[in-house]
Design an enzyme around this catalytic site. Structure first.
Site: not given
Ligand code: NAD
Length: 416
Positions: A105-106
């Site tokens: 994720g980011k």
């Protein structure tokens, strides 16, 4: 936008080389090249002047097949969805290569933190986390620091999330202060991992790390720790550059003194233990090893031919464009890709999450020993794959990662 400046296209290009080698079926190809979830939120903040500003924030959960999404949160004026998507995809592959049970994720917020007060930054962080609180959590998505966020930001995130769910939940973020559930060794972990894979690469290439010369671009967390630990195992750090300037010394820079100088002056420029260096010339240095540890898109079609190093270890995420990488590989330069080389950070984040969930904390030497084992294992695995298929290390790292995520996706089946 070409892959030279669209990081998601660059990621897709890297992905497809490996996916072809694996004969990945078209359905799996589609699944692994689409982010699972992309969220855009608007975060109103009362600024210090009394005016309300609305900031745009993103969180992308690219793939959660192997476990909770894992990835940092970046505060920067240039944050955009393509960048966040690419970084979230790279986290997916990085966690798979590192052999840890996380997806990728980011997150990011479009803002200029250099023009905001600590109170404004705290308010923005808390509102952003309030907006995505339902999506994150120790079993769902575990953020961490990235560009312009730090352990204080993580402390605010932990507190905001804990207030939302009514329980102190240290495992919702990593990179926290050690006093509140952070891990010993986390601050140095990315640079330590870079040192370990550099040492292993030198062994593989048949040259002695003792006395090998090194140039480093970027002297922040990753660059300074990598330089320090490489010097401690006998390498000679001859050139360092950051956004403001550079310094060189063919006899070797005194790295601890350079770190102290940088803490005081916020740049390596002006360091008295060497001569000034134009930072644009950092990649041209006549060295054995080059460590880009600053930003994306630094080694490009414009400058790859100037590189003299035989080993490049990517401390930064995405520092080499696909075109430059191809040219370097053809020239016989051994490039250790970001998703392997800088995986020490997320591996120790995993250790932090494990310690938080157990409520039992390890001594620093235990963290470092476990990191050493994980990094060597990941390096050996990627190198064996590169030899098996006769391919470069980047494609090999993607082969390892894609194979792993695809295998688990097949085992889990397609929920409908
Ligand atoms: P940092 O902010 O601590 O340091 C960045 C350094 O790069 C600074 O010295 C800065 O002056 C320099 N820099 C910025 N622009 C530059 C330019 N144009 N030319 C030369 N130098 C420049 O950041 P960091 O945490 O060390 O991260 C560096 C890179 O490593 C980023 O790509 C980041 O995504 C990646 N990374 C970091 C970690 C981590 O644990 N910190 C983990 C994995 C990957």
């Amino acid at each position: 936008m070409s892959s030279e400046n669209n990081p998601f296209d660059a990621m897709l290009e890297e992905f497809s080389g490996a996916a072809k080698l694996l004969n990945l079926d078209p359905g799996m190809w589609k699944v692994l090249t689409h982010p699972k979830r992309q969220v855009i939120v608007s975060c109103p903040v009362v600024m210090d002047n009394g005016q309300v500003e609305v900031f745009t924030g993103y969180r992308v959960q690219y793939n959660i097949t192997l476990g909770p999404a894992k990835g940092g949160i970046r505060y920067h004026p240039d944050v955009n969805i393509n960048e966040v998507k690419a970084l979230a995809a790279w986290m997916t592959w990085k966690c798979a290569v590192a052999g840890i049970p996380f997806g990728g994720g980011k997150g990011g917020i479009i803002c200029d933190p250099t023009r905001m007060s600590p109170r404004e930054l705290e308010a923005l962080t808390r509102r952003y986390i309030g907006e995505i609180a339902d999506l994150i959590g120790p079993d769902k998505d575990v953020p961490a620091p990235d560009v312009n966020t730090n352990s204080q930001t993580m402390a605010w995130i932990m507190d905001t999330y804990s207030m939302h769910v009514g329980v102190t939940t240290t495992g919702v973020v990593t990179g926290k202060p050690v006093e509140m559930g952070g891990s010993l060794g986390r601050r140095e972990a990315t640079g330590r991992g870079v040192m370990i894979v550099t040492r292993e690469s030198a062994k593989h290439l048949g040259f002695d790390i003792k006395g090998a010369t090194v140039a480093v671009q970027g002297f922040g967390n990753v660059g300074s720790v990598s330089a320090d630990l490489l010097a401690k195992i006998g390498a000679t750090i001859v050139a360092v550059a950051d956004w403001k300037g550079g310094v060189q010394n063919s006899k070797g820079l005194d790295v601890p003194a350079l770190i102290t100088w940088t803490e005081q002056h916020k740049t390596v420029a002006g360091f008295p233990g060497g001569d000034a260096l134009d930072p644009a010339k950092i990649f041209e240095q006549p060295v054995d090893i080059l460590i880009p540890a600053a930003l994306e898109n630094q080694v490009t079609a414009q400058n790859h031919h100037l590189i003299k190093a035989r080993l490049i270890v990517e401390g930064a995420n995405g520092p080499t464009t696909p075109e430059a990488h191809q040219a370097l590989y053809k020239r016989g330069v051994f490039v250790v890709p970001d998703i392997l080389a800088n995986g020490g950070g997320v591996t120790t984040s995993y250790f932090e999450w494990v310690q938080d969930r157990h409520g039992y904390f390890w001594e620093e030497h235990e963290v470092n020993e476990r990191l050493e084992r994980k990094m060597v294992e990941a390096f050996d695995n990627v190198l064996a794959t590169a030899k098996k298929f006769n391919i470069d290390m980047r494609t090999a790292a993607y082969v390892v990662a894609i194979n792993k995520v695809a295998t688990v996706t097949r085992l889990r089946g397609m929920y409908a």
